[in-house]
Design a protein around this motif. Sequence first.
Motif, PDB file in Angstrom:
ATOM      1  N   GLU A  66      40.412 -12.061  52.309  1.00 28.75           N
ATOM      2  CA  GLU A  66      41.605 -11.330  52.735  1.00 28.75           C
ATOM      3  C   GLU A  66      42.133 -11.879  54.061  1.00 28.75           C
ATOM      4  O   GLU A  66      43.338 -12.031  54.261  1.00 28.75           O
ATOM      5  CB  GLU A  66      41.272  -9.843  52.851  1.00 28.75           C
ATOM      6  N   ARG A  67      41.244 -12.193  54.964  1.00 27.95           N
ATOM      7  CA  ARG A  67      41.640 -12.764  56.254  1.00 27.95           C
ATOM      8  C   ARG A  67      42.253 -14.147  56.042  1.00 27.95           C
ATOM      9  O   ARG A  67      43.223 -14.509  56.671  1.00 27.95           O
ATOM     10  CB  ARG A  67      40.414 -12.849  57.175  1.00 27.95           C
ATOM     11  N   ARG A  68      41.675 -14.920  55.121  1.00 26.78           N
ATOM     12  CA  ARG A  68      42.226 -16.242  54.793  1.00 26.78           C
ATOM     13  C   ARG A  68      43.670 -16.107  54.294  1.00 26.78           C
ATOM     14  O   ARG A  68      44.534 -16.890  54.674  1.00 26.78           O
ATOM     15  CB  ARG A  68      41.334 -16.914  53.750  1.00 26.78           C
ATOM     16  N   GLU A  69      43.910 -15.119  53.456  1.00 29.74           N
ATOM     17  CA  GLU A  69      45.273 -14.864  52.958  1.00 29.74           C
ATOM     18  C   GLU A  69      46.212 -14.521  54.112  1.00 29.74           C
ATOM     19  O   GLU A  69      47.359 -14.980  54.135  1.00 29.74           O
ATOM     20  CB  GLU A  69      45.267 -13.740  51.921  1.00 29.74           C
ATOM     21  N   SER A  70      45.727 -13.738  55.052  1.00 30.12           N
ATOM     22  CA  SER A  70      46.536 -13.401  56.227  1.00 30.12           C
ATOM     23  C   SER A  70      46.867 -14.644  57.041  1.00 30.12           C
ATOM     24  O   SER A  70      47.985 -14.791  57.549  1.00 30.12           O
ATOM     25  CB  SER A  70      45.803 -12.396  57.121  1.00 30.12           C
ATOM     26  N   VAL A  71      45.902 -15.533  57.168  1.00 23.15           N
ATOM     27  CA  VAL A  71      46.122 -16.774  57.913  1.00 23.15           C
ATOM     28  C   VAL A  71      47.161 -17.634  57.189  1.00 23.15           C
ATOM     29  O   VAL A  71      48.057 -18.199  57.832  1.00 23.15           O
ATOM     30  CB  VAL A  71      44.804 -17.544  58.123  1.00 23.15           C
ATOM     31  N   ILE A  72      47.072 -17.718  55.883  1.00 20.71           N
ATOM     32  CA  ILE A  72      48.051 -18.522  55.134  1.00 20.71           C
ATOM     33  C   ILE A  72      49.455 -17.960  55.320  1.00 20.71           C
ATOM     34  O   ILE A  72      50.405 -18.704  55.574  1.00 20.71           O
ATOM     35  CB  ILE A  72      47.667 -18.624  53.643  1.00 20.71           C
ATOM     36  N   ARG A  73      49.602 -16.650  55.220  1.00 22.20           N
ATOM     37  CA  ARG A  73      50.924 -16.029  55.424  1.00 22.20           C
ATOM     38  C   ARG A  73      51.441 -16.304  56.835  1.00 22.20           C
ATOM     39  O   ARG A  73      52.616 -16.620  57.034  1.00 22.20           O
ATOM     40  CB  ARG A  73      50.865 -14.521  55.158  1.00 22.20           C
ATOM     41  N   ALA A  74      50.566 -16.182  57.818  1.00 17.27           N
ATOM     42  CA  ALA A  74      50.961 -16.453  59.201  1.00 17.27           C
ATOM     43  C   ALA A  74      51.311 -17.923  59.385  1.00 17.27           C
ATOM     44  O   ALA A  74      52.268 -18.264  60.090  1.00 17.27           O
ATOM     45  CB  ALA A  74      49.834 -16.055  60.159  1.00 17.27           C
ATOM     46  N   ALA A  75      50.545 -18.803  58.754  1.00 26.83           N
ATOM     47  CA  ALA A  75      50.815 -20.232  58.857  1.00 26.83           C
ATOM     48  C   ALA A  75      52.159 -20.577  58.240  1.00 26.83           C
ATOM     49  O   ALA A  75      52.921 -21.373  58.809  1.00 26.83           O
ATOM     50  CB  ALA A  75      49.687 -21.035  58.189  1.00 26.83           C
ATOM     51  N   VAL A  76      52.492 -19.983  57.107  1.00 32.11           N
ATOM     52  CA  VAL A  76      53.816 -20.203  56.503  1.00 32.11           C
ATOM     53  C   VAL A  76      54.898 -19.815  57.501  1.00 32.11           C
ATOM     54  O   VAL A  76      55.831 -20.581  57.755  1.00 32.11           O
ATOM     55  CB  VAL A  76      53.982 -19.430  55.172  1.00 32.11           C
ATOM     56  N   ALA A  77      54.779 -18.635  58.083  1.00 30.08           N
ATOM     57  CA  ALA A  77      55.798 -18.154  59.028  1.00 30.08           C
ATOM     58  C   ALA A  77      55.903 -19.055  60.257  1.00 30.08           C
ATOM     59  O   ALA A  77      57.005 -19.394  60.702  1.00 30.08           O
ATOM     60  CB  ALA A  77      55.486 -16.718  59.443  1.00 30.08           C
ATOM     61  N   GLU A  78      54.784 -19.461  60.808  1.00 30.87           N
ATOM     62  CA  GLU A  78      54.794 -20.280  62.019  1.00 30.87           C
ATOM     63  C   GLU A  78      55.276 -21.699  61.744  1.00 30.87           C
ATOM     64  O   GLU A  78      56.161 -22.206  62.435  1.00 30.87           O
ATOM     65  CB  GLU A  78      53.409 -20.297  62.679  1.00 30.87           C
ATOM     66  N   PHE A  79      54.697 -22.345  60.746  1.00 22.93           N
ATOM     67  CA  PHE A  79      55.092 -23.724  60.439  1.00 22.93           C
ATOM     68  C   PHE A  79      56.550 -23.794  59.982  1.00 22.93           C
ATOM     69  O   PHE A  79      57.241 -24.766  60.274  1.00 22.93           O
ATOM     70  CB  PHE A  79      54.185 -24.339  59.371  1.00 22.93           C
ATOM     71  N   ALA A  80      57.011 -22.774  59.264  1.00 21.97           N
ATOM     72  CA  ALA A  80      58.403 -22.771  58.799  1.00 21.97           C
ATOM     73  C   ALA A  80      59.372 -22.834  59.963  1.00 21.97           C
ATOM     74  O   ALA A  80      60.411 -23.490  59.887  1.00 21.97           O
ATOM     75  CB  ALA A  80      58.676 -21.524  57.954  1.00 21.97           C
ATOM     76  N   THR A 123      47.678 -23.729  66.664  1.00 25.44           N
ATOM     77  CA  THR A 123      46.754 -22.831  65.973  1.00 25.44           C
ATOM     78  C   THR A 123      46.618 -21.520  66.745  1.00 25.44           C
ATOM     79  O   THR A 123      46.342 -20.477  66.152  1.00 25.44           O
ATOM     80  CB  THR A 123      45.381 -23.489  65.748  1.00 25.44           C
ATOM     81  N   ALA A 124      46.860 -21.560  68.051  1.00 27.40           N
ATOM     82  CA  ALA A 124      46.833 -20.325  68.853  1.00 27.40           C
ATOM     83  C   ALA A 124      47.914 -19.362  68.380  1.00 27.40           C
ATOM     84  O   ALA A 124      47.686 -18.148  68.308  1.00 27.40           O
ATOM     85  CB  ALA A 124      47.010 -20.642  70.334  1.00 27.40           C
ATOM     86  N   ALA A 125      49.088 -19.884  68.041  1.00 29.90           N
ATOM     87  CA  ALA A 125      50.175 -19.025  67.560  1.00 29.90           C
ATOM     88  C   ALA A 125      49.817 -18.389  66.217  1.00 29.90           C
ATOM     89  O   ALA A 125      50.106 -17.212  65.976  1.00 29.90           O
ATOM     90  CB  ALA A 125      51.469 -19.826  67.441  1.00 29.90           C
ATOM     91  N   ILE A 126      49.186 -19.165  65.354  1.00 32.76           N
ATOM     92  CA  ILE A 126      48.761 -18.622  64.058  1.00 32.76           C
ATOM     93  C   ILE A 126      47.698 -17.549  64.263  1.00 32.76           C
ATOM     94  O   ILE A 126      47.778 -16.458  63.691  1.00 32.76           O
ATOM     95  CB  ILE A 126      48.249 -19.745  63.139  1.00 32.76           C
ATOM     96  N   ALA A 127      46.718 -17.841  65.104  1.00 34.27           N
ATOM     97  CA  ALA A 127      45.653 -16.869  65.384  1.00 34.27           C
ATOM     98  C   ALA A 127      46.229 -15.586  65.964  1.00 34.27           C
ATOM     99  O   ALA A 127      45.833 -14.481  65.567  1.00 34.27           O
ATOM    100  CB  ALA A 127      44.627 -17.476  66.340  1.00 34.27           C
ATOM    101  N   GLN A 128      47.155 -15.721  66.895  1.00 32.62           N
ATOM    102  CA  GLN A 128      47.761 -14.544  67.516  1.00 32.62           C
ATOM    103  C   GLN A 128      48.515 -13.708  66.479  1.00 32.62           C
ATOM    104  O   GLN A 128      48.414 -12.483  66.473  1.00 32.62           O
ATOM    105  CB  GLN A 128      48.703 -14.966  68.635  1.00 32.62           C
ATOM    106  N   ARG A 129      49.253 -14.368  65.588  1.00 27.86           N
ATOM    107  CA  ARG A 129      50.013 -13.649  64.559  1.00 27.86           C
ATOM    108  C   ARG A 129      49.087 -12.853  63.647  1.00 27.86           C
ATOM    109  O   ARG A 129      49.412 -11.754  63.215  1.00 27.86           O
ATOM    110  CB  ARG A 129      50.853 -14.627  63.745  1.00 27.86           C
ATOM    111  N   VAL A 130      47.903 -13.408  63.376  1.00 27.82           N
ATOM    112  CA  VAL A 130      46.939 -12.743  62.491  1.00 27.82           C
ATOM    113  C   VAL A 130      46.104 -11.714  63.241  1.00 27.82           C
ATOM    114  O   VAL A 130      45.626 -10.748  62.668  1.00 27.82           O
ATOM    115  CB  VAL A 130      46.013 -13.787  61.816  1.00 27.82           C
ATOM    116  N   GLY A 131      45.929 -11.949  64.546  1.00 21.46           N
ATOM    117  CA  GLY A 131      45.094 -11.056  65.331  1.00 21.46           C
ATOM    118  C   GLY A 131      43.636 -11.450  65.321  1.00 21.46           C
ATOM    119  O   GLY A 131      42.744 -10.592  65.330  1.00 21.46           O
ATOM    120  N   VAL A 132      43.396 -12.763  65.269  1.00 18.32           N
ATOM    121  CA  VAL A 132      42.026 -13.273  65.306  1.00 18.32           C
ATOM    122  C   VAL A 132      41.938 -14.342  66.392  1.00 18.32           C
ATOM    123  O   VAL A 132      42.941 -14.740  66.967  1.00 18.32           O
ATOM    124  CB  VAL A 132      41.593 -13.882  63.940  1.00 18.32           C
ATOM    125  N   THR A 133      40.736 -14.794  66.649  1.00 18.40           N
ATOM    126  CA  THR A 133      40.546 -15.864  67.630  1.00 18.40           C
ATOM    127  C   THR A 133      40.710 -17.219  66.942  1.00 18.40           C
ATOM    128  O   THR A 133      40.544 -17.332  65.721  1.00 18.40           O
ATOM    129  CB  THR A 133      39.143 -15.790  68.253  1.00 18.40           C
TER     130      THR A 133
END
Length: 174
Positions: free
Chosen positions: A8-22, A31-41
């Motif tokens: 589930e966390r992996r799915e959250s990271v993928i969604r965040a990565a789509v938003a950030e990379f887009a 990767t800090a921006a992706i982590a922050q969007r997901v709320g993980v380190t």
Amino acid sequence: MARIGAQERRESVIRAAVAEFACTGYHGTSTAAIAQRVGVTQPYLFRLFPDKRAMFVAALVRSMDDTRLAFERAADGMEGGEHALQAMTNAYAQLISTRPETLLMQMQGYATVAAAEAQGDGLIGQVVRAGWMRIWETVHLSLGADAEETASFFACGMLGNTLTAIGLPSGAER
């Protein structure tokens, strides 16, 4: 409180990565921006993905699969022709208006291929070409294998992608 599992966390990271990379592309996204969007380190990100490139590839695959599935669902049960074309056009307009990051992520993938391949990294190009062919085949078969109609559909779609990328309304939104 239930713990969120790794999948589930992996799915959250993928969604965040789509938003950030887009929005900011491969090189402009940290990767800090992706982590922050997901709320993980950041270290947690790297337990789920080996590196930034793997996150980019997963985001690219997801965006291309989501686009293909939108077209597939729209044309499901239709016998090609005008009805399938209209259904897929509507699905495309829906993607632009509700999830533009899906299409913008694909544009980032297209833009990244040449630079990656010039540096000896063929993976992104392979992913883009394979994803594009799956989308093409879905549309092509849904339109009764009419090559001219398929090419026209994608030409209009690429215009919509470009207009979305530069912040202008596409014809579907006017």
